[in-house]
Design an enzyme around this catalytic site. Structure first.
Site, PDB file in Angstrom:
ATOM      1  N   GLU A   1      64.046  78.265  31.510  1.00 30.77           N
ATOM      2  CA  GLU A   1      63.318  78.845  32.652  1.00 30.77           C
ATOM      3  C   GLU A   1      61.885  79.261  32.312  1.00 30.77           C
ATOM      4  O   GLU A   1      61.032  79.300  33.185  1.00 30.77           O
ATOM      5  CB  GLU A   1      64.075  80.051  33.209  1.00 30.77           C
ATOM      6  CG  GLU A   1      65.177  79.699  34.188  1.00 30.77           C
ATOM      7  CD  GLU A   1      64.659  79.016  35.467  1.00 30.77           C
ATOM      8  OE1 GLU A   1      63.593  79.415  35.971  1.00 30.77           O
ATOM      9  OE2 GLU A   1      65.325  78.078  35.940  1.00 30.77           O
TER      10      GLU A   1
ATOM     11  N   HIS B   1      59.755  77.596  30.372  1.00 30.60           N
ATOM     12  CA  HIS B   1      58.957  76.386  30.582  1.00 30.60           C
ATOM     13  C   HIS B   1      58.835  76.087  32.088  1.00 30.60           C
ATOM     14  O   HIS B   1      57.762  75.726  32.574  1.00 30.60           O
ATOM     15  CB  HIS B   1      59.624  75.169  29.932  1.00 30.60           C
ATOM     16  CG  HIS B   1      59.796  75.261  28.447  1.00 30.60           C
ATOM     17  ND1 HIS B   1      61.023  75.405  27.854  1.00 30.60           N
ATOM     18  CD2 HIS B   1      58.894  75.202  27.428  1.00 30.60           C
ATOM     19  CE1 HIS B   1      60.886  75.426  26.535  1.00 30.60           C
ATOM     20  NE2 HIS B   1      59.596  75.320  26.246  1.00 30.60           N
TER      21      HIS B   1
ATOM     22  N   SER C   1      63.732  78.138  23.178  1.00 28.88           N
ATOM     23  CA  SER C   1      64.577  76.995  22.794  1.00 28.88           C
ATOM     24  C   SER C   1      65.403  77.358  21.575  1.00 28.88           C
ATOM     25  O   SER C   1      66.520  76.887  21.399  1.00 28.88           O
ATOM     26  CB  SER C   1      63.699  75.780  22.491  1.00 28.88           C
ATOM     27  OG  SER C   1      62.839  75.517  23.581  1.00 28.88           O
TER      28      SER C   1
END
Ligand code: AMP
Length: 283
Positions: free
Chosen positions: A51, A53, A206
């Site tokens: 979310e 990104h 990530s």
């Protein structure tokens, strides 16, 4: 004339994002938008989208005519022994999410396309910005930001964006890139958007994929600690004169607990008094 109403699938905005693998493909795809004077937005990423990104992609979609997302796990910003080899990747999913966010072009070059044989140039921002915090030699080192600044300069050259979007989560990175763009006269506006968090406060990343259940539970302490400091001061209507972490003995600024006790000290005017306090954090 075809009067069939446009469905989501036929709207250009929902067309699959085009994947471009080379600078030449990128240049030719952007030739016509550039000639038409369309605003080009760039969102650089290393993929494995979340979310955080997506918030950048949506902002770019809302503000620009053409949205380019770069997808490149940049070896130059990983030090020896860092997680380059196991960095999470899922290009298929990333392309789907990029399409859903309205991205027009995904620039996903190979390492050889970005760093061909004989590549021998780097962009280096002054150590006052790059040798502290994450760039401290004891942490990732200034080479990390050299890798970041170099690849972003190359992306700015390859894409020629009017606006580029970055996240506040990587605050030092955003600062370094802003400085680089200003110093090297890139005609680009850099936008830094707020950190997107999980429901419990953990900043999305990530690398959260590396956390097992126990680590995931404990990781929330980072955001809790930061927010507690801010919340407590704000709720009392106190604006600190300083709020600093320093080496407890040398009183030098410290970026992290590097095995030595750290003094976190605060001073503030409260009513008619100037008060000070501190806590000692022992590693
Ligand atoms: P990365 O793929 O981790 O290199 O991140 C690509 C861009 O997304 C960078 O500008 C990051 O600062 C930004 N970003 C990463 N995580 C977040 C987050 N939780 N909230 C907002 N932006 C983020």
């Amino acid at each position: 004339m075809d009067l069939t109403p446009l469905t989501g699938d036929t709207l250009p905005r929902n067309a699959a994002a085009s994947v471009l693998r080379t600078k030449a493909e990128l240049r030719s795809a952007l030739e016509s938008p550039r000639r038409l004077g369309q605003a080009i937005g760039l969102v650089p990423t290393m993929g494995y989208l979340h979310e955080g990104h997506l918030s950048l992609l949506r902002a770019a979609r809302a503000e620009c005519d053409v949205v380019v997302m770069s997808l490149f796990v940049n070896p130059a910003q990983f030090g020896p022994g860092e997680d380059l080899d196991r960095y999470p990747r899922d290009e298929e999913r990333d392309l789907r999410l990029a399409t859903e966010a309205g991205v027009d072009f995904v620039y996903a070059p190979s390492v050889a396309e970005v760093y061909p044989d004989g590549f021998s140039t780097a962009v280096e921002v002054d150590g006052r910005l790059t040798e502290v915090l994450d760039g401290d030699p004891a942490r990732r080192g200034a080479g990390h930001f050299r890798g970041v600044a170099t690849v972003v300069a190359k992306l700015f050259n390859a894409v020629g964006p009017d606006v580029a979007y970055f996240g506040q989560k990587d605050a030092q990175q955003a600062t370094v890139i802003r400085q680089m763009a200003r110093d090297l006269d890139f005609p680009v506006r850099t936008e830094v958007l707020p950190t997107v968090r999980e429901a419990d406060g953990l900043a999305m990343s990530s690398r959260n994929a590396y956390l097992d259940e126990d680590a995931r539970e404990r990781a929330v302490a980072l955001s809790r600690a930061l927010h507690a400091a801010r919340r407590e001061l704000e709720s009392a209507g106190i604006e600190p004169e300083y709020l600093e972490a320093r080496d407890a003995e040398r009183l030098e600024p410290v970026a992290e607990l590097n095995g030595r006790p750290v003094l976190v000290a605060v001073a503030a005017r409260v009513g008619g008094a100037r008060l000070i306090d501190n806590v000692l954090i022992r590693p």
